[in-house]
Design a protein around this motif. Structure first.
Motif, PDB file in Angstrom:
ATOM      1  N   LEU A  66      -3.065  12.179  35.661  1.00  0.00           N
ATOM      2  CA  LEU A  66      -1.767  11.500  35.735  1.00  0.00           C
ATOM      3  C   LEU A  66      -1.702  10.679  37.012  1.00  0.00           C
ATOM      4  CD1 LEU A  66       0.842  14.184  34.569  1.00  0.00           C
ATOM      5  CD2 LEU A  66       0.111  12.133  33.342  1.00  0.00           C
ATOM      6  N   PRO A  67      -1.277   9.439  36.943  1.00  0.00           N
ATOM      7  CA  PRO A  67      -1.225   8.618  38.162  1.00  0.00           C
ATOM      8  C   PRO A  67      -0.146   9.113  39.115  1.00  0.00           C
ATOM      9  CG  PRO A  67      -0.231   7.458  36.310  1.00  0.00           C
ATOM     10  CD  PRO A  67      -0.878   8.682  35.748  1.00  0.00           C
ATOM     11  N   PRO A  68      -0.425   9.139  40.418  1.00  0.00           N
ATOM     12  CA  PRO A  68       0.596   9.535  41.404  1.00  0.00           C
ATOM     13  C   PRO A  68       1.787   8.592  41.348  1.00  0.00           C
ATOM     14  CG  PRO A  68      -1.586   9.544  42.399  1.00  0.00           C
ATOM     15  CD  PRO A  68      -1.735   8.877  41.063  1.00  0.00           C
ATOM     16  N   VAL A 122      10.338  20.011  37.704  1.00  0.00           N
ATOM     17  CA  VAL A 122       9.730  18.733  38.088  1.00  0.00           C
ATOM     18  C   VAL A 122       8.540  18.990  38.994  1.00  0.00           C
ATOM     19  CG1 VAL A 122      11.867  17.430  37.845  1.00  0.00           C
ATOM     20  CG2 VAL A 122      11.324  18.489  40.039  1.00  0.00           C
ATOM     21  N   PHE A 123       7.647  18.011  39.070  1.00  0.00           N
ATOM     22  CA  PHE A 123       6.473  18.173  39.912  1.00  0.00           C
ATOM     23  C   PHE A 123       5.888  16.810  40.277  1.00  0.00           C
ATOM     24  CE2 PHE A 123       4.961  18.134  35.551  1.00  0.00           C
ATOM     25  CZ  PHE A 123       3.809  17.353  35.588  1.00  0.00           C
ATOM     26  N   ASP A 124       5.061  16.800  41.313  1.00  0.00           N
ATOM     27  CA  ASP A 124       4.316  15.625  41.741  1.00  0.00           C
ATOM     28  C   ASP A 124       2.828  15.949  41.641  1.00  0.00           C
ATOM     29  OD1 ASP A 124       6.664  14.056  42.833  1.00  0.00           O
ATOM     30  OD2 ASP A 124       6.773  15.835  44.097  1.00  0.00           O
ATOM     31  N   VAL A 125       2.025  14.959  41.401  1.00  0.00           N
ATOM     32  CA  VAL A 125       0.584  15.189  41.365  1.00  0.00           C
ATOM     33  C   VAL A 125      -0.034  14.789  42.698  1.00  0.00           C
ATOM     34  CG1 VAL A 125       0.450  14.874  38.876  1.00  0.00           C
ATOM     35  CG2 VAL A 125       0.099  12.904  40.383  1.00  0.00           C
ATOM     36  N   GLN A 126      -1.206  15.295  42.949  1.00  0.00           N
ATOM     37  CA  GLN A 126      -1.949  14.954  44.145  1.00  0.00           C
ATOM     38  C   GLN A 126      -2.549  13.556  43.993  1.00  0.00           C
ATOM     39  OE1 GLN A 126      -4.742  18.174  44.523  1.00  0.00           O
ATOM     40  NE2 GLN A 126      -3.171  19.684  45.018  1.00  0.00           N
ATOM     41  N   PRO A 127      -3.073  12.970  45.071  1.00  0.00           N
ATOM     42  CA  PRO A 127      -3.640  11.618  44.979  1.00  0.00           C
ATOM     43  C   PRO A 127      -4.712  11.463  43.906  1.00  0.00           C
ATOM     44  CG  PRO A 127      -3.351  12.237  47.275  1.00  0.00           C
ATOM     45  CD  PRO A 127      -3.036  13.455  46.477  1.00  0.00           C
ATOM     46  N   ASP A 128      -5.419  12.546  43.569  1.00  0.00           N
ATOM     47  CA  ASP A 128      -6.457  12.442  42.538  1.00  0.00           C
ATOM     48  C   ASP A 128      -5.909  12.659  41.135  1.00  0.00           C
ATOM     49  OD1 ASP A 128      -5.923  15.135  42.565  1.00  0.00           O
ATOM     50  OD2 ASP A 128      -7.986  15.785  42.908  1.00  0.00           O
ATOM     51  N   GLY A 129      -4.583  12.780  41.008  1.00  0.00           N
ATOM     52  CA  GLY A 129      -3.967  12.910  39.684  1.00  0.00           C
ATOM     53  C   GLY A 129      -3.942  14.310  39.120  1.00  0.00           C
TER      54      GLY A 129
END
Length: 245
Positions: free
Chosen positions: A165-167, A194-201
């Motif tokens: 998933l793209p950041p 809800v959540f955020d992904v790391q730079p590597d997706g």
């Protein structure tokens, strides 16, 4: 030549107060030294600590939502179990109190970032091996992104792992997990957090269902505004269905 050891001890106590706090005996000793040395500036080291912190920290950035709960618990570990005795003659200025919290938050943030993924992976693995939990697996793939959920209805516990998933811009958007519950009269899916992904997706997060889920049929991921929404109008970026075998 100045052989009076008191100024050195005063500097030592002020440094301790600015960085980690004092115990009751040290508080009493510091008060006595300040009374004996009225020309000393008692707040100089706290101001220096705050200035250094501000210079190194840079502009504040939002903390990823999936770390919020762990950050609260980790930050609490830096707060003394009991407050130090009141010292009316030396009330701490607001900026000094803020600086102490900021340093604690930074340290807690380091703790969260270094321990969170491993901790969650271990909990997920234990859930899979727990015979009582009877965990089910859900998986899905779309446009190069993949996801897998391990979910236990018996324990109302689950974990989502995604890749590809793209950041997002954390000041504007977050991903949101949804749970399709076949046991609910209402057709709207249950908010899973809800959540955020790391730079590597990639990311591994715990499912945050606010209400019990009776019969999980599927999971889905959407892109929403920061903090999530009650009802989503956005397209489903991932749909995770029961995994066979």
């Amino acid at each position: 030549m100045n052989t009076d050891p008191r100024p050195d001890r005063l500097d030592e106590l002020l440094a301790l107060e600015a960085t980690q706090g004092l115990n009751p005996g040290e508080v009493t000793e510091l008060d006595a030294l300040l009374a004996a040395l009225p020309n000393e500036d008692p707040d100089s080291l706290e101001r220096a600590a705050a200035a250094i912190h501000l210079a190194l920290s840079g502009p504040p950035e939002p903390l990823p939502a999936h770390l919020a709960e762990r950050l609260e618990l980790a930050a609490a570990a830096f707060i003394p179990a009991a407050p130090a005795p009141a010292r009316p003659s030396r009330s701490r200025p607001a900026w000094a109190i803020w600086a102490g919290w900021a340093v604690a938050a930074c340290l807690a943030g380091v703790l969260v970032y270094t321990q969170w993924p491993e901790d969650l992976a271990g909990k997920r693995d234990r859930l899979v091996k727990d015979a009582v939990a009877k965990a089910e697996k859900f998986a899905g793939e779309k446009a190069g992104a993949t996801g897998e959920v391990v979910w236990s209805a018996a324990k109302q516990e689950g974990y989502l792992e995604v890749r590809g998933l793209p950041p997002l811009d954390p000041t504007r958007e977050q991903y949101q997990l949804w749970i399709v519950d076949g046991g609910r009269a209402k057709k709207e899916p249950v908010d899973g957090g809800v959540f955020d992904v790391q730079p590597d997706g990639t990311i591994l997060v715990r499912v945050r269902n606010p209400i019990p889920v009776k019969d999980a049929k599927a999971f889905a991921v959407t892109k929403e505004t920061v903090g999530g929404v009650v009802v989503s109008d956005g397209p489903m970026l991932l749909v995770l269905t029961p995994k066979q075998g």
